[in-house]
Design a protein around this motif. Structure first.
Motif, mmCIF file in Angstrom:
data_model
loop_
_atom_site.group_PDB
_atom_site.id
_atom_site.type_symbol
_atom_site.label_atom_id
_atom_site.label_comp_id
_atom_site.label_asym_id
_atom_site.label_seq_id
_atom_site.Cartn_x
_atom_site.Cartn_y
_atom_site.Cartn_z
ATOM 1 N N THR A 25 8.088 11.167 4.293
ATOM 2 C CA THR A 25 8.696 10.227 3.358
ATOM 3 C C THR A 25 9.306 9.034 4.073
ATOM 4 O O THR A 25 9.217 7.900 3.602
ATOM 5 C CB THR A 25 9.772 10.944 2.520
ATOM 6 O OG1 THR A 25 9.237 12.149 1.958
ATOM 7 C CG2 THR A 25 10.250 10.059 1.384
ATOM 8 N N ALA A 28 7.112 6.025 4.801
ATOM 9 C CA ALA A 28 6.850 5.124 3.675
ATOM 10 C C ALA A 28 8.100 4.361 3.257
ATOM 11 O O ALA A 28 8.018 3.226 2.786
ATOM 12 C CB ALA A 28 6.296 5.906 2.490
ATOM 13 N N PHE A 29 9.260 4.986 3.423
ATOM 14 C CA PHE A 29 10.528 4.372 3.036
ATOM 15 C C PHE A 29 11.486 4.422 4.222
ATOM 16 O O PHE A 29 12.252 5.397 4.367
ATOM 17 C CB PHE A 29 11.131 5.104 1.831
ATOM 18 C CG PHE A 29 10.214 5.172 0.643
ATOM 19 C CD1 PHE A 29 10.005 4.065 -0.172
ATOM 20 C CD2 PHE A 29 9.550 6.351 0.330
ATOM 21 C CE1 PHE A 29 9.164 4.126 -1.266
ATOM 22 C CE2 PHE A 29 8.714 6.432 -0.766
ATOM 23 C CZ PHE A 29 8.514 5.303 -1.561
ATOM 24 N N SER A 85 8.906 11.486 -1.846
ATOM 25 C CA SER A 85 7.717 11.974 -1.136
ATOM 26 C C SER A 85 6.498 11.941 -2.043
ATOM 27 O O SER A 85 5.376 11.675 -1.589
ATOM 28 C CB SER A 85 7.952 13.393 -0.613
ATOM 29 O OG SER A 85 8.028 14.328 -1.682
ATOM 30 N N ALA A 88 5.426 8.414 -2.104
ATOM 31 C CA ALA A 88 4.774 8.097 -0.826
ATOM 32 C C ALA A 88 3.362 8.650 -0.782
ATOM 33 O O ALA A 88 2.442 8.015 -0.246
ATOM 34 C CB ALA A 88 5.603 8.659 0.325
ATOM 35 N N ARG A 91 1.140 6.441 -2.818
ATOM 36 C CA ARG A 91 0.888 5.193 -2.091
ATOM 37 C C ARG A 91 -0.245 5.369 -1.089
ATOM 38 O O ARG A 91 -1.113 4.500 -0.950
ATOM 39 C CB ARG A 91 2.152 4.747 -1.346
ATOM 40 C CG ARG A 91 3.175 4.011 -2.192
ATOM 41 C CD ARG A 91 4.246 3.434 -1.293
ATOM 42 N NE ARG A 91 5.248 2.701 -2.043
ATOM 43 C CZ ARG A 91 6.242 2.015 -1.477
ATOM 44 N NH1 ARG A 91 6.342 1.982 -0.147
ATOM 45 N NH2 ARG A 91 7.118 1.369 -2.210
ATOM 46 N N ARG A 92 -0.232 6.502 -0.396
ATOM 47 C CA ARG A 92 -1.268 6.736 0.605
ATOM 48 C C ARG A 92 -2.618 7.024 -0.050
ATOM 49 O O ARG A 92 -3.669 6.681 0.490
ATOM 50 C CB ARG A 92 -0.862 7.888 1.525
ATOM 51 C CG ARG A 92 -1.821 8.125 2.666
ATOM 52 C CD ARG A 92 -1.295 9.114 3.670
ATOM 53 N NE ARG A 92 -0.117 8.616 4.359
ATOM 54 C CZ ARG A 92 0.450 9.229 5.398
ATOM 55 N NH1 ARG A 92 -0.072 10.365 5.858
ATOM 56 N NH2 ARG A 92 1.516 8.726 5.966
#
Length: 236
Positions: A25, A28-29, A85, A88, A91-92
């Protein structure tokens, strides 16, 4: 000759899973650690504040309330990290061939049946069509360039209509344009469809559709996604 081991494979422990979840996580953040620390501090502050507000005020009462606030802060931090998460992960997955199959096969729940494999695919372009069947009817999801998906979607729709007349068919396209659904909202969009068939009808439709579905074992599966590498493990 090497002796065979009979001991079961050791699964990752709670803290190992938690560390994996945090690392996944945080990539991504990057601001995740500051958010989690802030949540913990807010929880402690609320607990201490309650300790001072509730009579009789005593040091042991303030300490206990502070510990309670800390524990609530830890719980809120875990819930927040789990939600992030998931974001994320989406997003992936966004834009990766095969992402649709991964989402509909793992995120729809028991009221829907779907496979990670596409029901129609263009081997050259990796455009693919997926199908989910549930209480909301039949959902056909197109993944790829919308213009190239027209024939694949039409073929699948015709096949379903031939064996499941009267059952509502919903067509969705993955993307970020007009009338398209982002991969992160795909599961919630399908789940939000109104119930149109009962369980018996759903089971009958599944059997009929599967009976006319052609085997895809000889067709290449879209590459580019490894669910084991993008799925964030949840702490148990």
């Amino acid at each position: 000759m090497a002796a065979r081991t009979t001991s079961p494979e050791k699964r990752p422990g709670f803290f190992s899973q938690l560390r994996t979840l945090y690392t996944f996580t945080q990539k991504a953040f990057p601001w995740l650690p500051f958010l989690l620390i802030g949540i913990l501090l807010v929880g402690i502050a609320l607990g201490v504040g309650i300790g001072f507000l509730l009579p009789p005020v005593a040091i042991w009462s303030v300490i206990l309330w502070g510990i309670t606030g800390l524990l609530l802060g830890v719980l809120a931090s875990l819930m927040t990290m789990t939600r992030l998460s998931t974001r994320a992960m989406y997003r992936r997955l966004d834009g990766m061939p095969g992402a649709t199959g991964h989402v509909i096969s793992t995120s729809l729940g028991r009221r829907w049946q779907a496979s990670e494999l596409p029901v129609g695919v263009n081997p050259k372009t990796q455009d693919a069509v997926y199908r989910a069947i549930g209480r909301g009817g039949v959902v056909i999801v197109g993944e790829g360039a919308r213009g190239r998906l027209t024939r694949l979607v039409a073929d699948e729709r015709t096949k379903v209509q031939r064996v499941a007349s009267g059952v509502p068919i919903t067509v969705l396209y993955i993307g970020h344009g007009d009338d398209e659904v982002p991969i992160g909202k795909l599961a919630s969009t399908i789940k939000a469809l109104p119930k149109a068939v009962d369980r018996a009808t759903m089971a009958a439709v599944i059997k009929r559709v599967e009976s006319v579905s052609q085997s895809l074992t000889s067709l290449p599966i879209p590459k580019g996604i490894d669910p084991t590498k993008v799925r964030a493990q949840r702490p148990r």
